[in-house]
Design a protein around this motif. Structure first.
Motif, PDB file in Angstrom:
ATOM      1  N   LYS A   1       0.844  -1.195   0.000  1.00  0.00           N
ATOM      2  CA  LYS A   1       0.000   0.000   0.000  1.00  0.00           C
ATOM      3  C   LYS A   1       0.882   1.249   0.000  1.00  0.00           C
ATOM      4  N   LEU A   2       0.593   2.178  -0.885  1.00  0.00           N
ATOM      5  CA  LEU A   2       1.283   3.468  -0.862  1.00  0.00           C
ATOM      6  C   LEU A   2       0.371   4.486  -0.183  1.00  0.00           C
ATOM      7  N   VAL A   3       0.939   5.302   0.684  1.00  0.00           N
ATOM      8  CA  VAL A   3       0.129   6.279   1.410  1.00  0.00           C
ATOM      9  C   VAL A   3       0.834   7.639   1.462  1.00  0.00           C
ATOM     10  N   ALA A   4       0.032   8.674   1.608  1.00  0.00           N
ATOM     11  CA  ALA A   4       0.568  10.031   1.787  1.00  0.00           C
ATOM     12  C   ALA A   4      -0.496  10.836   2.495  1.00  0.00           C
ATOM     13  N   ASP A   5      -0.116  11.925   3.116  1.00  0.00           N
ATOM     14  CA  ASP A   5      -1.168  12.818   3.597  1.00  0.00           C
ATOM     15  C   ASP A   5      -1.665  13.645   2.413  1.00  0.00           C
ATOM     16  N   SER A   6      -2.781  14.339   2.623  1.00  0.00           N
ATOM     17  CA  SER A   6      -3.452  14.967   1.476  1.00  0.00           C
ATOM     18  C   SER A   6      -2.724  16.203   0.955  1.00  0.00           C
ATOM     19  N   SER A   7      -1.628  16.604   1.588  1.00  0.00           N
ATOM     20  CA  SER A   7      -0.866  17.719   1.023  1.00  0.00           C
ATOM     21  C   SER A   7      -0.133  17.299  -0.246  1.00  0.00           C
TER      22      SER A   7
ATOM     23  N   ALA B   1      -1.121   2.175  -8.752  1.00  0.00           N
ATOM     24  CA  ALA B   1      -0.760   1.783  -7.380  1.00  0.00           C
ATOM     25  C   ALA B   1      -2.011   1.661  -6.511  1.00  0.00           C
ATOM     26  N   ASP B   2      -1.913   0.843  -5.476  1.00  0.00           N
ATOM     27  CA  ASP B   2      -2.944   0.782  -4.454  1.00  0.00           C
ATOM     28  C   ASP B   2      -2.592   1.890  -3.460  1.00  0.00           C
ATOM     29  N   PHE B   3      -3.337   2.990  -3.513  1.00  0.00           N
ATOM     30  CA  PHE B   3      -2.939   4.213  -2.816  1.00  0.00           C
ATOM     31  C   PHE B   3      -4.059   4.730  -1.918  1.00  0.00           C
ATOM     32  N   ALA B   4      -3.703   5.294  -0.777  1.00  0.00           N
ATOM     33  CA  ALA B   4      -4.686   5.991   0.060  1.00  0.00           C
ATOM     34  C   ALA B   4      -4.062   7.243   0.653  1.00  0.00           C
ATOM     35  N   ALA B   5      -4.887   8.271   0.835  1.00  0.00           N
ATOM     36  CA  ALA B   5      -4.407   9.534   1.400  1.00  0.00           C
ATOM     37  C   ALA B   5      -5.041   9.774   2.763  1.00  0.00           C
ATOM     38  N   ALA B   6      -4.229  10.214   3.716  1.00  0.00           N
ATOM     39  CA  ALA B   6      -4.726  10.618   5.036  1.00  0.00           C
ATOM     40  C   ALA B   6      -5.047  12.110   4.963  1.00  0.00           C
ATOM     41  N   ALA B   7      -6.306  12.443   5.205  1.00  0.00           N
ATOM     42  CA  ALA B   7      -6.762  13.818   4.973  1.00  0.00           C
ATOM     43  C   ALA B   7      -6.325  14.789   6.062  1.00  0.00           C
TER      44      ALA B   7
ATOM     45  N   GLY C   1      -4.828   7.308  13.973  1.00  0.00           N
ATOM     46  CA  GLY C   1      -5.893   6.419  13.483  1.00  0.00           C
ATOM     47  C   GLY C   1      -6.224   6.647  12.013  1.00  0.00           C
ATOM     48  N   ASP C   2      -6.128   7.888  11.561  1.00  0.00           N
ATOM     49  CA  ASP C   2      -6.402   8.189  10.143  1.00  0.00           C
ATOM     50  C   ASP C   2      -5.368   7.512   9.249  1.00  0.00           C
ATOM     51  N   TRP C   3      -4.117   7.564   9.684  1.00  0.00           N
ATOM     52  CA  TRP C   3      -3.054   6.889   8.912  1.00  0.00           C
ATOM     53  C   TRP C   3      -3.294   5.388   8.912  1.00  0.00           C
ATOM     54  N   LEU C   4      -3.582   4.839  10.116  1.00  0.00           N
ATOM     55  CA  LEU C   4      -3.754   3.385  10.231  1.00  0.00           C
ATOM     56  C   LEU C   4      -4.839   2.882   9.286  1.00  0.00           C
ATOM     57  N   GLU C   5      -5.909   3.666   9.151  1.00  0.00           N
ATOM     58  CA  GLU C   5      -6.974   3.284   8.219  1.00  0.00           C
ATOM     59  C   GLU C   5      -6.446   3.160   6.790  1.00  0.00           C
ATOM     60  N   CYS C   6      -5.560   4.067   6.428  1.00  0.00           N
ATOM     61  CA  CYS C   6      -4.981   4.050   5.073  1.00  0.00           C
ATOM     62  C   CYS C   6      -4.117   2.802   4.853  1.00  0.00           C
TER      63      CYS C   6
ATOM     64  N   GLY D   1       5.103   5.192   2.682  1.00  0.00           N
ATOM     65  CA  GLY D   1       4.397   6.464   2.628  1.00  0.00           C
ATOM     66  C   GLY D   1       5.309   7.660   2.722  1.00  0.00           C
ATOM     67  N   VAL D   2       4.701   8.809   2.536  1.00  0.00           N
ATOM     68  CA  VAL D   2       5.433  10.066   2.607  1.00  0.00           C
ATOM     69  C   VAL D   2       4.519  11.125   3.224  1.00  0.00           C
TER      70      VAL D   2
END
Ligand code: X90
Length: 276
Positions: free
Chosen positions: A4-10, A19-25, A65-70, A79-80
């Motif tokens: 899983k690739l993740v990033a915050d929404s910035s 990619a399987d991607f999710a953003a932490a808002a 918790g928001d990150w963990l959900e991602c 992630g970054v």
């Protein structure tokens, strides 16, 4: 193995091709309303509401918790996050990664402190994809992105620093220099992940020319570039024309900023992430 690739929404990404991607808002908060920087947000409407809003406005980073959900139960999470010098997002992301590995023995998670934001984070995510594709191990991928981020950069042109100053992210002295009609600040993400003002330019055309000059000084030689802007197609097009005139085959993408970056870069702000 699920990656899983993740990033915050910035990072301004709702999805990431291939990619399987999710953003932490992140959130933009006023006394009356909370804007969550996810795909349901109408950024243009937010900017126009904030233009008329007289009260205080600020932002909030994602919680652990928001990150963990991602992380989505993946075996490997990469992630970054936006610079730890301006936001708590990296810290909550790092804590989430630690907790995730503790609770899920055998699974791996890493969040990189971009010391930057926006389109430079986009480049780092694409580098993760490249290294995953090469079949490298978690440790090799992490080291690869850390190494890569030494030759990625972020420059920007801003018409107003009001929201940055109001929220303590730049000094009021710097902010006062803009806001004068027609003046733009050209700056960059410094090596320690703070906003560094480089030039004051009269007029947008000069500001964009200056950005391109700075890019070349920084060692840009036609590598990847990602331009993101707050409803300023004209300036974004001017910058891509300058790049493409020298490097017609440049891997270049242009798109809109989303909520968090729109709020701080403000209308007409332009950001460019690039490789040297
Ligand atoms: O945690 C939070 O509430 C988020 C705070 C973010 C503050 C900075 C956002 C900057 C967005 C403005 C131009 C680029 C500045 C780059 C400096 C590294 C975009």
């Amino acid at each position: 193995m699920k990656v899983k690739l993740v990033a915050d929404s910035s990072a301004n990404l709702r999805s990431l091709d291939g990619a399987d991607f999710a953003a932490a808002a992140l959130k933009i908060v006023t006394d009356e309303k909370e804007y969550v920087d996810d795909s349901s947000l109408d950024c243009r409407a937010m900017l126009s509401e904030l233009r008329d809003y007289k009260g205080k406005s600020g932002t909030a980073c994602p919680a652990v918790g928001d990150w963990l959900e991602c992380f989505d139960d993946a075996d490997m999470v990469l992630g970054v996050a936006i610079t730890s010098n301006l936001s708590g997002a990296y810290n909550s992301g790092r804590l989430a990664a630690e907790q995730y590995m503790e609770e899920n023995p055998g699974k791996k998670a890493y969040i990189h402190d971009s010391l930057s934001t926006g389109p430079e984070m986009h480049l780092m995510l694409e580098k993760y994809m490249e290294l995953i594709e090469q079949g490298l191990s978690f440790e090799e991928i992490v080291a690869g992105v850390q190494e890569y981020s030494k030759r990625t950069h972020l420059y920007f042109s801003l018409e107003s620093l009001a929201n940055l100053a109001k929220n303590g992210r730049v000094s009021h002295a710097i902010a006062a220099a803009v806001g004068i009609l027609g003046i733009r600040i050209v700056g960059r993400a410094s090596s320690v992940g703070t906003l560094e003002q480089m030039h004051k330019c009269r007029g947008e055309k000069r500001a964009i020319n200056k950005i391109y000059e700075c890019m070349k000084e920084e060692g840009f030689k036609g590598g990847k570039a990602r331009i993101a802007h707050a409803y300023n197609d004209k300036a974004a097009a001017q910058l891509s024309e300058l790049i493409l005139a020298d490097y017609p085959d440049c891997d270049l993408k242009t798109y809109l900023l989303t909520g968090l970056c729109c709020f701080y870069a403000e209308e007409n702000g332009v950001m460019v992430g690039f490789e040297s």
